[in-house]
Design a protein around this motif. Structure first.
Motif, PDB file in Angstrom:
ATOM      1  N   GLY A 230       0.813  -1.214   0.000  1.00 49.63           N
ATOM      2  CA  GLY A 230       0.000   0.000   0.000  1.00 49.63           C
ATOM      3  C   GLY A 230       0.844   1.260   0.000  1.00 49.63           C
ATOM      4  N   GLY A 231       1.919   1.260   0.785  1.00 51.94           N
ATOM      5  CA  GLY A 231       2.777   2.438   0.839  1.00 51.94           C
ATOM      6  C   GLY A 231       3.496   2.713  -0.464  1.00 51.94           C
ATOM      7  N   SER A 232       3.939   1.651  -1.140  1.00 53.90           N
ATOM      8  CA  SER A 232       4.652   1.842  -2.409  1.00 53.90           C
ATOM      9  C   SER A 232       3.721   2.386  -3.489  1.00 53.90           C
ATOM     10  CB  SER A 232       5.292   0.529  -2.869  1.00 53.90           C
ATOM     11  OG  SER A 232       4.307  -0.465  -3.112  1.00 53.90           O
ATOM     12  N   ILE A 233       2.474   1.933  -3.485  1.00 53.50           N
ATOM     13  CA  ILE A 233       1.496   2.472  -4.440  1.00 53.50           C
ATOM     14  C   ILE A 233       1.252   3.951  -4.169  1.00 53.50           C
ATOM     15  CG2 ILE A 233      -0.936   2.408  -5.126  1.00 53.50           C
ATOM     16  CD1 ILE A 233      -0.873  -0.587  -4.827  1.00 53.50           C
ATOM     17  N   ALA A 234       1.082   4.292  -2.881  1.00 48.81           N
ATOM     18  CA  ALA A 234       0.810   5.685  -2.524  1.00 48.81           C
ATOM     19  C   ALA A 234       1.985   6.589  -2.887  1.00 48.81           C
ATOM     20  CB  ALA A 234       0.502   5.785  -1.033  1.00 48.81           C
ATOM     21  N   LEU A 235       3.209   6.157  -2.580  1.00 49.16           N
ATOM     22  CA  LEU A 235       4.378   6.971  -2.907  1.00 49.16           C
ATOM     23  C   LEU A 235       4.564   7.129  -4.409  1.00 49.16           C
ATOM     24  CD1 LEU A 235       7.218   5.948  -0.404  1.00 49.16           C
ATOM     25  CD2 LEU A 235       6.067   8.155  -0.610  1.00 49.16           C
ATOM     26  N   SER A 236       4.430   6.032  -5.138  1.00 47.20           N
ATOM     27  CA  SER A 236       4.617   6.117  -6.592  1.00 47.20           C
ATOM     28  C   SER A 236       3.567   7.018  -7.228  1.00 47.20           C
ATOM     29  CB  SER A 236       4.557   4.713  -7.208  1.00 47.20           C
ATOM     30  OG  SER A 236       3.292   4.114  -7.015  1.00 47.20           O
ATOM     31  N   SER A 237       2.330   6.952  -6.733  1.00 43.40           N
ATOM     32  CA  SER A 237       1.266   7.796  -7.272  1.00 43.40           C
ATOM     33  C   SER A 237       1.525   9.264  -6.962  1.00 43.40           C
ATOM     34  CB  SER A 237      -0.088   7.378  -6.689  1.00 43.40           C
ATOM     35  OG  SER A 237      -0.401   6.055  -7.021  1.00 43.40           O
ATOM     36  N   GLY A 238       1.954   9.547  -5.731  1.00 45.14           N
ATOM     37  CA  GLY A 238       2.201  10.926  -5.336  1.00 45.14           C
ATOM     38  C   GLY A 238       3.345  11.563  -6.097  1.00 45.14           C
ATOM     39  N   VAL A 239       4.459  10.855  -6.182  1.00 48.33           N
ATOM     40  CA  VAL A 239       5.621  11.402  -6.883  1.00 48.33           C
ATOM     41  C   VAL A 239       5.335  11.534  -8.367  1.00 48.33           C
ATOM     42  CG1 VAL A 239       8.041  11.006  -7.484  1.00 48.33           C
ATOM     43  CG2 VAL A 239       7.242  10.540  -5.163  1.00 48.33           C
ATOM     44  N   ASP A 240       4.631  10.572  -8.944  1.00 48.79           N
ATOM     45  CA  ASP A 240       4.270  10.640 -10.353  1.00 48.79           C
ATOM     46  C   ASP A 240       3.400  11.858 -10.638  1.00 48.79           C
ATOM     47  OD1 ASP A 240       3.835   9.924 -13.042  1.00 48.79           O
ATOM     48  OD2 ASP A 240       2.033   8.807 -12.521  1.00 48.79           O
ATOM     49  N   ALA A 241       2.444  12.129  -9.751  1.00 50.85           N
ATOM     50  CA  ALA A 241       1.546  13.263  -9.962  1.00 50.85           C
ATOM     51  C   ALA A 241       2.287  14.593  -9.929  1.00 50.85           C
ATOM     52  CB  ALA A 241       0.444  13.264  -8.903  1.00 50.85           C
ATOM     53  N   VAL A 242       3.297  14.691  -9.081  1.00 48.56           N
ATOM     54  CA  VAL A 242       4.006  15.956  -8.915  1.00 48.56           C
ATOM     55  C   VAL A 242       5.131  16.125  -9.932  1.00 48.56           C
ATOM     56  CG1 VAL A 242       5.471  17.305  -7.350  1.00 48.56           C
ATOM     57  CG2 VAL A 242       3.436  16.140  -6.478  1.00 48.56           C
ATOM     58  N   SER A 243       5.912  15.060 -10.156  1.00 48.60           N
ATOM     59  CA  SER A 243       7.143  15.212 -10.947  1.00 48.60           C
ATOM     60  C   SER A 243       7.223  14.347 -12.187  1.00 48.60           C
ATOM     61  CB  SER A 243       8.346  14.880 -10.060  1.00 48.60           C
ATOM     62  OG  SER A 243       8.321  13.503  -9.681  1.00 48.60           O
ATOM     63  N   ARG A 244       6.279  13.416 -12.346  1.00 49.44           N
ATOM     64  CA  ARG A 244       6.287  12.450 -13.458  1.00 49.44           C
ATOM     65  C   ARG A 244       7.494  11.515 -13.385  1.00 49.44           C
ATOM     66  NH1 ARG A 244       2.068  14.606 -13.197  1.00 49.44           N
ATOM     67  NH2 ARG A 244       0.796  15.437 -14.891  1.00 49.44           N
ATOM     68  N   PHE A 245       8.092  11.379 -12.213  1.00 52.91           N
ATOM     69  CA  PHE A 245       9.201  10.448 -12.002  1.00 52.91           C
ATOM     70  C   PHE A 245       8.618   9.069 -11.768  1.00 52.91           C
ATOM     71  CE2 PHE A 245      12.330   8.545  -8.898  1.00 52.91           C
ATOM     72  CZ  PHE A 245      13.303   8.288  -9.845  1.00 52.91           C
ATOM     73  N   ARG A 246       8.978   8.077 -12.611  1.00 47.87           N
ATOM     74  CA  ARG A 246       8.324   6.769 -12.585  1.00 47.87           C
ATOM     75  C   ARG A 246       9.334   5.622 -12.616  1.00 47.87           C
ATOM     76  NH1 ARG A 246       3.974   8.453 -17.327  1.00 47.87           N
ATOM     77  NH2 ARG A 246       2.806   9.973 -16.069  1.00 47.87           N
ATOM     78  N   PRO A 247      10.000   5.362 -11.508  1.00 46.37           N
ATOM     79  CA  PRO A 247      10.938   4.235 -11.499  1.00 46.37           C
ATOM     80  C   PRO A 247      10.257   2.873 -11.405  1.00 46.37           C
ATOM     81  CG  PRO A 247      10.841   5.241  -9.334  1.00 46.37           C
ATOM     82  CD  PRO A 247       9.983   6.096 -10.242  1.00 46.37           C
ATOM     83  N   GLY A 248       8.966   2.843 -11.101  1.00 40.37           N
ATOM     84  CA  GLY A 248       8.231   1.586 -10.931  1.00 40.37           C
ATOM     85  C   GLY A 248       7.866   1.366  -9.477  1.00 40.37           C
ATOM     86  N   ARG A 249       6.654   0.895  -9.247  1.00 39.70           N
ATOM     87  CA  ARG A 249       6.154   0.751  -7.881  1.00 39.70           C
ATOM     88  C   ARG A 249       7.062  -0.067  -6.968  1.00 39.70           C
ATOM     89  NH1 ARG A 249       4.528  -2.844  -4.750  1.00 39.70           N
ATOM     90  NH2 ARG A 249       4.680  -4.418  -6.363  1.00 39.70           N
ATOM     91  N   PRO A 250       7.583  -1.234  -7.404  1.00 37.12           N
ATOM     92  CA  PRO A 250       8.370  -2.045  -6.464  1.00 37.12           C
ATOM     93  C   PRO A 250       9.559  -1.301  -5.863  1.00 37.12           C
ATOM     94  CG  PRO A 250       7.780  -3.340  -8.389  1.00 37.12           C
ATOM     95  CD  PRO A 250       7.392  -1.923  -8.693  1.00 37.12           C
ATOM     96  N   TRP A 251      10.164  -0.374  -6.608  1.00 41.35           N
ATOM     97  CA  TRP A 251      11.344   0.309  -6.094  1.00 41.35           C
ATOM     98  C   TRP A 251      11.012   1.267  -4.956  1.00 41.35           C
ATOM     99  CZ3 TRP A 251      15.744  -1.831  -7.278  1.00 41.35           C
ATOM    100  CH2 TRP A 251      15.828  -2.575  -8.460  1.00 41.35           C
TER     101      TRP A 251
END
Length: 382
Positions: A230-251
């Motif tokens: 759950g935390g990785s999904i939330a972090l990836s979604s938040g960072v993607d929304a702000v910066s479009r940085f997308r290393p992939g959820r597992p990371w």
């Protein structure tokens, strides 16, 4: 809401008052809870291993135990829902069996303290009760919030009675464990001391020896795969929304793991009360704004679309000031309570009511125009 709309908390926040980029703040609030849960559950495992092998908890070896257990958990959840489902399926009967073993051991070795013997170990009275309610306030709402991750997969036609039944069935085992924990702690506190009697990492090892270590490791890893996922999904979604940085959820699980190791090494867990107050203010205000937007602004006042809440980029504004400003003001008021300008135990309750009121007022004043992009006609909200 999530069942009807089929959206995660991050996506539904886009349409319900925050905007496509503004919803990142909702994702970060969500992730903050998961990071602390990861720390809390991992700490229990580390305490169990350290206690059994007589290792100082705060030593480098103790920190290394926390770090290694965290990496093992990442390995389990790297494949996402598959490992999570397997652990939940096989972990539950193991948990029940070992819990029965622990209770039998408790009965053999100690005189069990019934509910009439569950006494306060610190201050009591009205202020203490309000403080306890304040601590529980944010976490109870967060438990319901986590259910949204599964509720969006439920039938769209389940309606509120079905949703209420699901939540009730979730709360029954949770409260059962809470009361068993009170019984275990109250029984052991005289022999064990208050600090250890409230920590499952110590309690089950004390009662069961090495089997208690196995019990704690299996149980807490089972829980922490959910926190990492759950935390990785939330972090990836938040960072993607702000910066479009997308290393992939597992990371992003490694980011949660790193935060956990740092917080464990710096003994953040000892500030549990402050954390619960902060997350109560943040989480409650955000969730109540979503509910106010959906049920009041949209369904009652008709200021926006009542079904099929829009979330796609280009179809909602990047930043919706109604949700962001109301959240900011309410959190600032809650922060004054955490800083003890007024009693801290009122902070989450005041913030969770002030935020929705401001949001409704701003949405009414702007006639719902921030639901749609600048180029979209106002009539598209209907």
């Amino acid at each position: 809401m999530t069942s009807r709309e089929g959206l995660s908390q991050g996506l539904i926040s886009r349409g319900l008052g925050f905007g496509s980029r503004g919803a990142a703040i909702a994702s970060f609030i969500y992730a903050l809870n998961f990071i602390y849960y990861f720390l809390f559950e991992g700490t229990i495992v580390s305490h169990a291993l350290a206690y059994y092998f007589d290792i100082p908890i705060g030593s480098l070896t103790g920190i290394a135990i926390f770090a290694v257990i965290g990496l093992v958990t990442i390995a389990f959840v790297w494949r996402g829902m598959y490992a999570m489902s397997a652990l939940q399926t096989w972990g539950f009967p193991i948990f029940v069996g070992l819990m029965v073993w622990a209770l039998l051991s408790l009965n053999d070795k100690h005189d069990i303290a019934g509910p009439g013997m569950w006494e306060a170990t610190g201050l009591s009275g009205g202020a203490a009760l309000m403080t306890a309610m304040s601590f529980a306030n944010g976490q109870m709402i967060f438990q319901g919030l986590m259910a949204t991750d599964y509720g969006r997969f439920a039938s769209r036609n389940i309606r509120y009675r079905g949703t209420g039944t699901i939540m009730f069935l979730e709360l029954v085992p949770m409260f059962t464990i809470i009361f068993l924990g009170a019984m275990l702690g109250s029984t052991l506190i005289g022999e064990f001391g208050a600090e250890k009697a409230q920590d499952p990492g110590f309690v089950f090892v004390h009662l069961m020896g090495f089997a208690g270590v196995v019990f704690v490791v299996i149980t807490q890893i089972r829980i922490n795969v959910m926190n990492l996922y759950g935390g990785s999904i939330a972090l990836s979604s938040g960072v993607d929304a702000v910066s479009r940085f997308r290393p992939g959820r597992p990371w992003w699980m490694f980011a949660i793991w790193l935060f956990g190791v740092i917080f464990y090494a710096t003994n953040v867990i000892n500030h549990l009360g402050t954390f619960l107050a902060i997350t109560g203010v943040l989480t409650n205000t955000w969730v109540l704004i979503l509910l106010a937007d959906y049920f009041v602004c949209r369904r009652w006042l008709g200021l926006g679309r009542k079904e099929n809440i829009e979330f796609r980029e280009g179809e909602v504004r990047e930043w919706n000031p109604c949700g962001l400003v109301s959240l900011g003001v309410a959190v600032a008021i809650g922060a004054l309570g955490i800083l003890e300008v007024y009693p801290t135990y009122y902070a989450s309750f005041i913030a969770m009511f002030v935020g929705p009121i401001i949001h409704i007022a701003m949405t009414v004043a702007t006639k719902g125009r921030y639901y749609t992009p600048d180029s979209a006609p106002v009539a598209a909200n209907a």
